[in-house]
Motif scaffolding. Structure first.
Motif, PDB file in Angstrom:
ATOM      1  N   ARG A 196       0.837  -1.202   0.000  1.00  0.00           N
ATOM      2  CA  ARG A 196       0.000   0.000   0.000  1.00  0.00           C
ATOM      3  C   ARG A 196       0.867   1.244   0.000  1.00  0.00           C
ATOM      4  O   ARG A 196       0.544   2.244  -0.655  1.00  0.00           O
ATOM      5  CB  ARG A 196      -0.918  -0.014   1.231  1.00  0.00           C
ATOM      6  N   GLY A 197       1.969   1.189   0.749  1.00  0.00           N
ATOM      7  CA  GLY A 197       2.912   2.306   0.738  1.00  0.00           C
ATOM      8  C   GLY A 197       3.532   2.517  -0.625  1.00  0.00           C
ATOM      9  O   GLY A 197       3.692   3.662  -1.079  1.00  0.00           O
ATOM     10  N   ASN A 198       3.885   1.428  -1.315  1.00  0.00           N
ATOM     11  CA  ASN A 198       4.408   1.529  -2.679  1.00  0.00           C
ATOM     12  C   ASN A 198       3.421   2.256  -3.578  1.00  0.00           C
ATOM     13  O   ASN A 198       3.788   3.158  -4.344  1.00  0.00           O
ATOM     14  CB  ASN A 198       4.671   0.143  -3.272  1.00  0.00           C
ATOM     15  N   THR A 199       2.154   1.859  -3.480  1.00  0.00           N
ATOM     16  CA  THR A 199       1.118   2.449  -4.335  1.00  0.00           C
ATOM     17  C   THR A 199       0.921   3.927  -4.032  1.00  0.00           C
ATOM     18  O   THR A 199       0.818   4.760  -4.940  1.00  0.00           O
ATOM     19  CB  THR A 199      -0.211   1.706  -4.143  1.00  0.00           C
ATOM     20  N   GLY A 200       0.887   4.261  -2.745  1.00  0.00           N
ATOM     21  CA  GLY A 200       0.713   5.666  -2.378  1.00  0.00           C
ATOM     22  C   GLY A 200       1.890   6.516  -2.799  1.00  0.00           C
ATOM     23  O   GLY A 200       1.714   7.619  -3.336  1.00  0.00           O
ATOM     24  N   GLN A 201       3.100   6.018  -2.564  1.00  0.00           N
ATOM     25  CA  GLN A 201       4.296   6.788  -2.933  1.00  0.00           C
ATOM     26  C   GLN A 201       4.361   7.023  -4.427  1.00  0.00           C
ATOM     27  O   GLN A 201       4.779   8.093  -4.888  1.00  0.00           O
ATOM     28  CB  GLN A 201       5.548   6.058  -2.437  1.00  0.00           C
ATOM     29  N   ALA A 202       3.923   6.048  -5.199  1.00  0.00           N
ATOM     30  CA  ALA A 202       3.970   6.167  -6.661  1.00  0.00           C
ATOM     31  C   ALA A 202       3.003   7.219  -7.187  1.00  0.00           C
ATOM     32  O   ALA A 202       3.131   7.668  -8.332  1.00  0.00           O
ATOM     33  CB  ALA A 202       3.661   4.816  -7.310  1.00  0.00           C
ATOM     34  N   ARG A 203       2.036   7.634  -6.381  1.00  0.00           N
ATOM     35  CA  ARG A 203       1.070   8.645  -6.817  1.00  0.00           C
ATOM     36  C   ARG A 203       1.591  10.066  -6.637  1.00  0.00           C
ATOM     37  O   ARG A 203       0.997  11.009  -7.158  1.00  0.00           O
ATOM     38  CB  ARG A 203      -0.240   8.496  -6.033  1.00  0.00           C
ATOM     39  N   ILE A 204       2.682  10.242  -5.895  1.00  0.00           N
ATOM     40  CA  ILE A 204       3.218  11.587  -5.680  1.00  0.00           C
ATOM     41  C   ILE A 204       3.727  12.131  -7.015  1.00  0.00           C
ATOM     42  O   ILE A 204       4.497  11.458  -7.708  1.00  0.00           O
ATOM     43  CB  ILE A 204       4.360  11.556  -4.649  1.00  0.00           C
ATOM     44  N   ARG A 221       9.928   6.771 -12.985  1.00  0.00           N
ATOM     45  CA  ARG A 221      10.868   5.937 -12.260  1.00  0.00           C
ATOM     46  C   ARG A 221      12.279   6.166 -12.799  1.00  0.00           C
ATOM     47  O   ARG A 221      12.549   5.913 -13.971  1.00  0.00           O
ATOM     48  CB  ARG A 221      10.484   4.463 -12.393  1.00  0.00           C
ATOM     49  N   TYR A 222      13.133   6.667 -11.948  1.00  0.00           N
ATOM     50  CA  TYR A 222      14.526   6.865 -12.306  1.00  0.00           C
ATOM     51  C   TYR A 222      15.385   5.799 -11.640  1.00  0.00           C
ATOM     52  O   TYR A 222      14.952   5.136 -10.695  1.00  0.00           O
ATOM     53  CB  TYR A 222      15.007   8.251 -11.876  1.00  0.00           C
TER      54      TYR A 222
END
Length: 361
Positions: A273-281, A291-292
């Motif tokens: 869930r944290g991965n998904t939320g962070q990816a929305r920033i 993604r770098y």
């Protein structure tokens, strides 16, 4: 717009004044603390001399609880044609302004989404708002000229305007700004009485999480007092997740295999869930996140080394999207993490190694 008054010469007010002065505006500075205003003046943010007649725009840069009082004083003095405030909470000040019967036709609430862990005029920067969102919260009373003046302010400061309802703004900043501040402080508080040996092991992860914990507590009490309910709602949800995470961690330490497996699934679920939320920033310039990949280079602690590294990256034809410097405890070296496009990693690594740089795999 040619003239402005900034009332409140802290970090945000002085940064706005510096940005406007750099664009050629005449900026007048006011503060309840004359020393703060004089400090801002010495930085080139404007003049402490009073304006002769109304200026174009008054920018009220005071804590949320003082916005109504200060706006009333500014309008009583006919200080400007248009007014805005830059407080980080909008609903409370807006309600107070309406209750005081102030002129809401020539006033618009605003909030630049930028800041630093340091406060005061000496922490100010003219580029603080560059590329950052700047929320505007017009009401049904706000006229077009007032909105246009606020939009011009945002443009002069290099920010990106976003129009929102005041209540929606306060719920949003509770999630993305106010609750993270408290969580950062809570994590940093665990370090207060920690063993010195443990502290010396601190790496970039704990530095990233606790950076904003260095913020001014008194300033944040003012901010949180104006948005306490919304922040409490967010932290209540975080507390629920923390409780479930603690249960999962206890299960991971259990003797029974099925319980350990359930614990592992619980930890994996919250991290995904944290991965998904962070990816929305949002990514660079507010674009969708990209993604770098990271190229880590060992850097000696000598003058000019960082500039030399950047120069060679440029010669290799690679654009640096982000950079992070991690210092080595007790040694005169550090590690520079260069975020670059995935397609550039091999080329950059080869070029740097050919130039004698130590690149970590």
């Amino acid at each position: 717009m040619r003239t402005a008054v900034v009332v409140g010469t802290g970090l945000i007010g002085t940064s706005a004044a510096l940005a406007l002065a750099a664009r050629g505006l005449t900026v007048h500075l006011e503060d309840a603390d004359p020393d703060a205003a004089r400090t801002a003046e010495s930085l080139g943010a404007g003049t402490t001399e009073p304006a002769e007649g109304p200026v174009d725009l008054a920018i009220i840069a005071v804590p949320p609880a003082l916005v109504g009082k200060v706006l009333a004083d500014c309008q009583r003095r006919n200080l400007a044609h248009w007014y805005t405030d830059v407080a980080s909470v909008k609903s409370g000040p807006g309600s107070e302004i309406a209750a005081l019967g102030l002129d809401t036709v020539h006033y618009i609430g605003s909030h630049p989404m930028a800041g630093r862990e340091r406060s005061g005029p000496l922490a100010a920067r003219a580029d603080l708002f560059e590329g950052r969102p700047w929320v505007l919260t017009p009401t049904a009373d706000t006229d077009t000229d007032t909105l246009n003046a606020a939009l011009e302010l945002v443009a002069l400061c290099g920010a990106m305007p976003i129009v929102m309802d005041a209540d929606a703004h306060d719920r949003a900043v509770a999630l993305v700004s106010h609750a993270p501040q408290l969580v950062s402080s809570l994590v940093a508080a665990r370090l207060e009485n920690a063993d010195e040996t443990a502290i010396r092991l601190s790496g970039q992860g704990v530095r990233d999480v606790t950076r904003i914990a260095a913020s001014n507590p008194a300033l944040w009490v003012d901010i949180l007092s104006a948005n306490a309910g919304a922040v409490a709602d967010v932290l209540e949800e975080v507390a629920g997740d923390l409780g479930e995470t603690v249960v999962a961690l206890r299960a991971l330490a259990a003797e029974e295999e099925g319980e350990r497996r359930a614990g592992a699934l619980g930890i994996e679920a919250v991290m995904r869930r944290g991965n998904t939320g962070q990816a929305r920033i949002p990514g660079k310039h507010g674009a969708p996140p990209t993604r770098y990949e990271t190229v880590a280079v060992v850097l000696g602690d000598q003058p000019g080394e960082l500039g030399r590294l950047f120069g060679e990256v440029g010669e290799a034809g690679v654009n640096i999207e982000d950079v992070l410097i991690e210092h080595s405890d007790g040694q005169q070296v550090g590690f520079v993490q260069l975020s670059v496009a995935p397609t550039s990693v091999k080329r950059l690594t080869a070029a740097l190694r050919a130039g004698g740089w130590s690149v970590r795999d």
